[in-house]
Design an enzyme around this catalytic site. Structure first.
Site, PDB file in Angstrom:
ATOM      1  N   HIS A 140       9.145  23.881  43.096  1.00  0.00           N
ATOM      2  CA  HIS A 140       9.864  25.595  42.666  1.00  0.00           C
ATOM      3  C   HIS A 140      10.151  26.122  43.666  1.00  0.00           C
ATOM      4  O   HIS A 140      10.239  25.959  44.951  1.00  0.00           O
ATOM      5  CB  HIS A 140       7.881  26.434  43.241  1.00  0.00           C
ATOM      6  CG  HIS A 140       7.487  26.307  41.611  1.00  0.00           C
ATOM      7  ND1 HIS A 140       6.164  26.745  41.293  1.00  0.00           N
ATOM      8  CD2 HIS A 140       7.357  25.252  40.411  1.00  0.00           C
ATOM      9  CE1 HIS A 140       5.574  26.500  40.059  1.00  0.00           C
ATOM     10  NE2 HIS A 140       6.598  25.358  39.154  1.00  0.00           N
ATOM     11  N   GLU A 190      10.858  28.815  45.238  1.00  0.00           N
ATOM     12  CA  GLU A 190       9.771  29.528  46.262  1.00  0.00           C
ATOM     13  C   GLU A 190       9.665  28.054  47.539  1.00  0.00           C
ATOM     14  O   GLU A 190       9.715  28.021  48.740  1.00  0.00           O
ATOM     15  CB  GLU A 190       9.002  29.874  46.379  1.00  0.00           C
ATOM     16  CG  GLU A 190       8.914  31.480  44.977  1.00  0.00           C
ATOM     17  CD  GLU A 190       9.172  30.984  43.788  1.00  0.00           C
ATOM     18  OE1 GLU A 190       8.778  32.246  43.492  1.00  0.00           O
ATOM     19  OE2 GLU A 190       9.170  29.736  43.048  1.00  0.00           O
ATOM     20  N   CYS A 250       4.224  31.759  41.940  1.00  0.00           N
ATOM     21  CA  CYS A 250       2.743  30.861  41.131  1.00  0.00           C
ATOM     22  C   CYS A 250       1.894  31.396  42.333  1.00  0.00           C
ATOM     23  O   CYS A 250       2.165  31.810  43.118  1.00  0.00           O
ATOM     24  CB  CYS A 250       2.733  29.979  40.293  1.00  0.00           C
ATOM     25  SG  CYS A 250       3.086  28.615  41.650  1.00  0.00           S
ATOM     26  N   CYS A 300       2.963  28.872  44.760  1.00  0.00           N
ATOM     27  CA  CYS A 300       3.565  29.206  46.188  1.00  0.00           C
ATOM     28  C   CYS A 300       3.497  30.344  46.790  1.00  0.00           C
ATOM     29  O   CYS A 300       3.466  30.932  48.029  1.00  0.00           O
ATOM     30  CB  CYS A 300       4.858  29.533  45.417  1.00  0.00           C
ATOM     31  SG  CYS A 300       6.026  28.435  44.316  1.00  0.00           S
TER      32      CYS A 300
END
Length: 371
Positions: A285, A287, A314, A317
């Site tokens: 992801h 992040e 999420c 993260c």
């Protein structure tokens, strides 16, 4: 760097929690509801709109809520008039020292106007002139633990929630701060134990405002360890960079999510976009990409870092940000299953300050997707 300090009133500035409990027990008894005092103690800090359905259920709130509130407010005024409610030591000194540091002061409470007036008469504390603004339950939508009162206080001061810290004595103060993006500094003067305040999200806890005032410099550093103020201009500037990464990801055929990691002075040290499609790595992801790229670029003991993402992170993260001791997570549009709002704080780990809704329309319009 903070711009403002938000102060709760009941249990924080004035020793009034017991009077509120007594008024509730008396008011509910007059309607035939015999609620033990210790049960009502667990509700201290909530506004009446939240307390009645919590104790008696939604049906009673619909049918009798307004009547019960009227009687409770009258009972509180009578109790406050019969026995002086003392002001905690250190209140005036805390306000004075905070102003010397350039902070504006807001008083924020779920109490209604009539209860605020009763508090002033009983305590002798001029609440309307103690701070720069006074926000009560009548000035917001839902009361604590909803964030409305906290957000209304920041708005009344003309600052972003990220520029504020709130001092409160109940778990509902801490719970209201979390979705508002405001750091909570807890005090146990209202009767809530320090461990409970930390579990609810308070970053640190003191015995009362006197001890907090004596430790004010350290307290403000805990609340905002970076050297920049996260005002609207700064937040939007950082978000524009994250959105630029999201556009790069979209051009590369990836999900349009971008992120960056910045030091507390605003210096961006890493950037990244979601690469889960190209790498077939479910953890890639945006992040996580930014956090990985920052490895070795930020001191291991740094506690002032800012993670900016174009969409709400999420659970994975957000958890990674906690492990990396990120101070603040800034995100654009929220998502239905976003993890930033789902993770709960604990006594052993500090939850990052969560500041959402920055350039939300632009980030939300970039693409319709869910992880």
């Amino acid at each position: 760097m903070l711009s403002a300090l938000i102060l709760d009133i009941d249990g924080t500035l004035i020793d009034s929690n017991d009077a509120h409990v007594d008024a509730w027990v008396e008011a509910l008894a007059s309607f035939g509801y015999r609620i033990p005092r210790d049960r009502m103690l667990r509700e201290v800090g909530k506004g009446a709109d939240q307390l009645i359905p919590s104790v008696l259920g939604a049906a009673v709130e619909r049918e009798q809520g307004d009547e019960i509130r009227v009687v409770q407010r009258r009972a509180f005024a009578a109790i406050a008039g019969a026995r002086p409610l003392p002001v905690f030591r250190g209140v005036h000194e805390l306000v004075r020292d905070a102003r010397r540091r350039g902070l504006r002061i807001a008083l924020a409470t779920s109490s209604a106007e009539t209860q605020i007036a009763a508090l002033e008469r009983s305590s002798g504390l001029d609440l309307r002139h103690l701070g720069d603004v006074l926000v009560g339950g009548d000035d917001a939508g839902a009361s604590k633990p909803a964030p409305d009162v906290v957000l209304a206080a920041a708005a009344a001061l003309g600052v972003t929630p990220a520029e504020c810290a709130m001092v409160g004595d109940t778990i509902y103060d801490a719970e209201a701060c979390r979705p508002a993006g405001v750091v909570c500094l807890g005090v146990t003067s209202g009767g809530t134990e320090a461990a409970a305040l930390r579990r609810a999200g308070a970053r640190a806890v003191w015995r009362g405002v006197e001890q907090l005032g004596d430790d004010l410099g350290h307290a403000l550093e805990i609340a905002s360890p970076g050297s920049i103020r996260l005002d609207r201009s700064r937040l939007e500037s950082l978000m524009r960079e994250a959105l630029a990464e999201a556009r790069r990801g979209l051009a590369a055929g990836e999900l349009p999510v971008g992120a960056l990691l910045a030091r507390g002075d605003g210096t961006v040290v890493s950037r990244g976009y979601d690469t889960t499609r190209g790498t077939r790595d479910a953890t890639a992801h945006a992040e996580i990409v930014a956090l990985r790229q920052a490895a070795g670029l930020i001191a291991s003991d740094a506690r002032d870092t800012i993670l900016v993402s174009s969409r709400e992170p999420c659970v994975m993260c957000t958890g990674a940000a906690i492990e990396a001791a990120v101070d603040t997570i800034v995100f654009g549009a929220p998502v239905p299953d976003g993890g930033a709002s789902r993770l709960a704080p604990s006594e052993s780990s500090i939850l990052p300050r969560l500041v959402g809704g920055i350039a939300a329309e632009e980030s939300g319009a970039m693409a319709e997707w869910r992880r």
